[in-house]
Write a protein that holds these residues in place. Structure first.
Motif, mmCIF file in Angstrom:
data_model
loop_
_atom_site.group_PDB
_atom_site.id
_atom_site.type_symbol
_atom_site.label_atom_id
_atom_site.label_comp_id
_atom_site.label_asym_id
_atom_site.label_seq_id
_atom_site.Cartn_x
_atom_site.Cartn_y
_atom_site.Cartn_z
ATOM 1 N N MET A 296 -7.506 11.994 -0.472
ATOM 2 C CA MET A 296 -8.868 12.491 -0.689
ATOM 3 C C MET A 296 -9.472 13.074 0.590
ATOM 4 O O MET A 296 -10.509 13.725 0.556
ATOM 5 N N ALA B 234 -1.221 5.294 6.082
ATOM 6 C CA ALA B 234 -0.771 4.271 7.036
ATOM 7 C C ALA B 234 0.521 3.637 6.543
ATOM 8 O O ALA B 234 1.488 3.481 7.307
ATOM 9 N N GLY C 26 0.838 -1.208 0.000
ATOM 10 C CA GLY C 26 0.000 0.000 0.000
ATOM 11 C C GLY C 26 0.862 1.243 0.000
ATOM 12 O O GLY C 26 2.060 1.189 0.300
ATOM 13 N N ASN D 156 -6.958 6.785 -0.431
ATOM 14 C CA ASN D 156 -7.999 7.571 0.245
ATOM 15 C C ASN D 156 -7.377 8.730 1.011
ATOM 16 O O ASN D 156 -8.002 9.772 1.188
ATOM 17 N N THR D 157 -6.156 8.539 1.482
ATOM 18 C CA THR D 157 -5.520 9.556 2.313
ATOM 19 C C THR D 157 -5.485 10.924 1.625
ATOM 20 O O THR D 157 -5.761 11.937 2.264
HETATM 21 C C1 LIG Z 1 -13.429 11.699 0.161
HETATM 22 C C2 LIG Z 1 -12.865 11.249 1.489
HETATM 23 C C3 LIG Z 1 -12.812 12.166 2.529
HETATM 24 C C4 LIG Z 1 -12.297 11.768 3.764
HETATM 25 N N1 LIG Z 1 -12.207 12.698 4.767
HETATM 26 C C5 LIG Z 1 -11.664 12.361 5.949
HETATM 27 C C6 LIG Z 1 -11.479 13.328 6.975
HETATM 28 O O1 LIG Z 1 -11.775 14.504 6.831
HETATM 29 N N2 LIG Z 1 -10.945 12.923 8.150
HETATM 30 C C7 LIG Z 1 -10.557 11.616 8.356
HETATM 31 O O2 LIG Z 1 -10.071 11.315 9.453
HETATM 32 N N3 LIG Z 1 -10.716 10.677 7.398
HETATM 33 C C8 LIG Z 1 -11.245 11.021 6.207
HETATM 34 N N4 LIG Z 1 -11.385 10.076 5.221
HETATM 35 C C9 LIG Z 1 -10.957 8.703 5.505
HETATM 36 C C10 LIG Z 1 -9.425 8.604 5.403
HETATM 37 O O3 LIG Z 1 -8.990 9.205 4.212
HETATM 38 C C11 LIG Z 1 -9.004 7.136 5.441
HETATM 39 O O4 LIG Z 1 -9.561 6.501 6.579
HETATM 40 C C12 LIG Z 1 -7.499 7.007 5.524
HETATM 41 O O5 LIG Z 1 -6.872 7.827 4.550
HETATM 42 C C13 LIG Z 1 -7.083 5.548 5.351
HETATM 43 O O6 LIG Z 1 -5.677 5.514 5.270
HETATM 44 P P1 LIG Z 1 -4.946 4.192 4.854
HETATM 45 O O7 LIG Z 1 -3.489 4.511 4.666
HETATM 46 O O8 LIG Z 1 -5.313 3.117 5.817
HETATM 47 O O9 LIG Z 1 -5.613 3.759 3.463
HETATM 48 P P2 LIG Z 1 -5.513 4.461 2.030
HETATM 49 O O10 LIG Z 1 -5.120 5.892 2.116
HETATM 50 O O11 LIG Z 1 -6.754 4.108 1.296
HETATM 51 O O12 LIG Z 1 -4.311 3.648 1.371
HETATM 52 C C14 LIG Z 1 -4.452 2.327 0.924
HETATM 53 C C15 LIG Z 1 -3.311 2.062 -0.042
HETATM 54 O O13 LIG Z 1 -3.283 0.673 -0.381
HETATM 55 C C16 LIG Z 1 -3.167 0.532 -1.786
HETATM 56 N N5 LIG Z 1 -3.747 -0.760 -2.123
HETATM 57 C C17 LIG Z 1 -5.035 -1.134 -2.017
HETATM 58 N N6 LIG Z 1 -5.170 -2.412 -2.435
HETATM 59 C C18 LIG Z 1 -3.937 -2.842 -2.777
HETATM 60 C C19 LIG Z 1 -3.425 -4.075 -3.288
HETATM 61 N N7 LIG Z 1 -4.224 -5.132 -3.512
HETATM 62 N N8 LIG Z 1 -2.106 -4.168 -3.546
HETATM 63 C C20 LIG Z 1 -1.280 -3.111 -3.314
HETATM 64 N N9 LIG Z 1 -1.707 -1.921 -2.845
HETATM 65 C C21 LIG Z 1 -3.014 -1.798 -2.579
HETATM 66 C C22 LIG Z 1 -3.908 1.741 -2.329
HETATM 67 O O14 LIG Z 1 -3.529 2.010 -3.659
HETATM 68 C C23 LIG Z 1 -3.446 2.831 -1.352
HETATM 69 O O15 LIG Z 1 -2.180 3.348 -1.726
HETATM 70 C C24 LIG Z 1 -11.864 10.432 3.966
HETATM 71 C C25 LIG Z 1 -11.924 9.513 2.905
HETATM 72 C C26 LIG Z 1 -12.407 9.917 1.671
HETATM 73 C C27 LIG Z 1 -12.429 8.918 0.541
#
Ligand SMILES: Cc1cc2nc3c(=O)[nH]c(=O)nc-3n(C[C@H](O)[C@H](O)[C@H](O)COP(=O)(O)OP(=O)(O)OC[C@H]3O[C@@H](n4cnc5c(N)ncnc54)[C@H](O)[C@@H]3O)c2cc1C
Length: 236
Positions: free
Chosen positions: A136, A106, A102, A133-134
């Motif tokens: 966004m 995170a 990912g 999503n981060t």
């Molecule tokens: C429009 C929108 C607005 C938001 N606003 C807020 C807010 O104001 N405040 C807040 O706290 N939260 C908000 N959120 C939620 C927040 O963005 C997410 O909870 C957070 O960014 C998750 O972080 P993450 O690193 O776990 O996942 P993500 O940022 O989604 O990262 C996941 C990563 O894994 C990769 N990936 C996925 N599947 C695979 C695979 N099979 N193989 C390899 N790589 C893969 C993806 O490409 C991505 O790079 C919002 C979300 C959205 C969509």
């Protein structure tokens, strides 16, 4: 896709009633939030995740028995795109201490922390680094950074907002680490909205309040002292 006629009519209604709503907001008057039952009814009527049709049970794999939309169920039941016979595990192409799958917030945090500790890190992500999503996220972050706030209240609000279904250990870690994470992000150069005296800009968010006990429950932060919810804003 152009707006449908129905949507155009709705937009006109919203525009026609906007001045009255703006006046109300200026008087600090707000429409009462829907009750849990009313919300449930609206979700059941309009939210795709609440529709009974167009779903089926997954028949094989780790998700066997779970109910998903037809398209998702088809995907979960499909064959892997990997062909094991074409992979020679005796040939090592890359070696690393930590492999991170990912490239969102995170994953990037994990990569930075592991590499700070001297570990060799490889990130494998399905799109470009940062396509996630981060990037966004709207910008609101819940953390106990204010004088009269504390991780104690953050913990209580999150557990209550999650209807007591959250894992208490995880919530404790979240509430405790949140202010430290904000400080860490600042050190890395993240720009947050600030007041002239340098304190973080926080605000009372009605949207977050409305959602506090539903979808975003575990992310929501309420300041019990004045019944305000604090949101820290990333500068756009
Ligand atoms: C429009 C929108 C607005 C938001 N606003 C807020 C807010 O104001 N405040 C807040 O706290 N939260 C908000 N959120 C939620 C927040 O963005 C997410 O909870 C957070 O960014 C998750 O972080 P993450 O690193 O776990 O996942 P993500 O940022 O989604 O990262 C996941 C990563 O894994 C990769 N990936 C996925 N599947 C695979 C695979 N099979 N193989 C390899 N790589 C893969 C993806 O490409 C991505 O790079 C919002 C979300 C959205 C969509």
């Amino acid at each position: 896709m152009p707006y449908t006629q129905e949507l155009k009519e709705l937009i006109k209604r919203v525009e026609a009633t906007r001045p009255a709503r703006v006046e109300m907001a200026r008087r600090n008057e707000h429409y009462p939030a829907l009750s849990m039952e009313e919300r449930e009814k609206v979700l059941e009527k309009y939210h795709p995740d609440y529709q009974k049709e167009g779903r089926r049970v997954v028949r094989v794999g780790p998700n066997k028995g779970d109910l998903f939309q037809e398209e998702v169920a088809d995907l979960l039941e499909s064959r892997s795109m990997l062909r094991p016979q074409r992979v020679d595990l005796s040939q090592v192409h890359y070696e690393t201490d930590v492999l991170i799958i990912g490239g969102g917030g995170a994953a990037t945090s994990a990569a930075l922390m592991a590499s700070e500790k001297g570990a060799k890190v490889i990130m494998a992500t399905k799109l470009r680094h940062g396509d996630s999503n981060t990037v966004m996220a709207e910008g609101g972050i819940q953390a106990a950074t204010q004088e009269c706030d504390s991780p104690f209240y953050h913990y209580l609000d999150t557990v209550g907002g999650g209807h007591f279904t959250n894992d208490p250990k995880l919530v404790a870690a979240l509430a405790h680490d949140a202010p430290l994470s904000i400080a860490w992000l600042e050190e890395l150069g993240m720009m947050f909205n600030k007041l002239p005296d340098g304190r973080l800009f926080v605000t009372h968010s009605l949207i977050f309040k409305a959602l506090a006990s539903t979808i975003l429950a575990s992310c929501c932060r309420k300041w019990v002292c004045k019944n305000k919810i604090f949101r820290i804003f990333k500068r756009k």
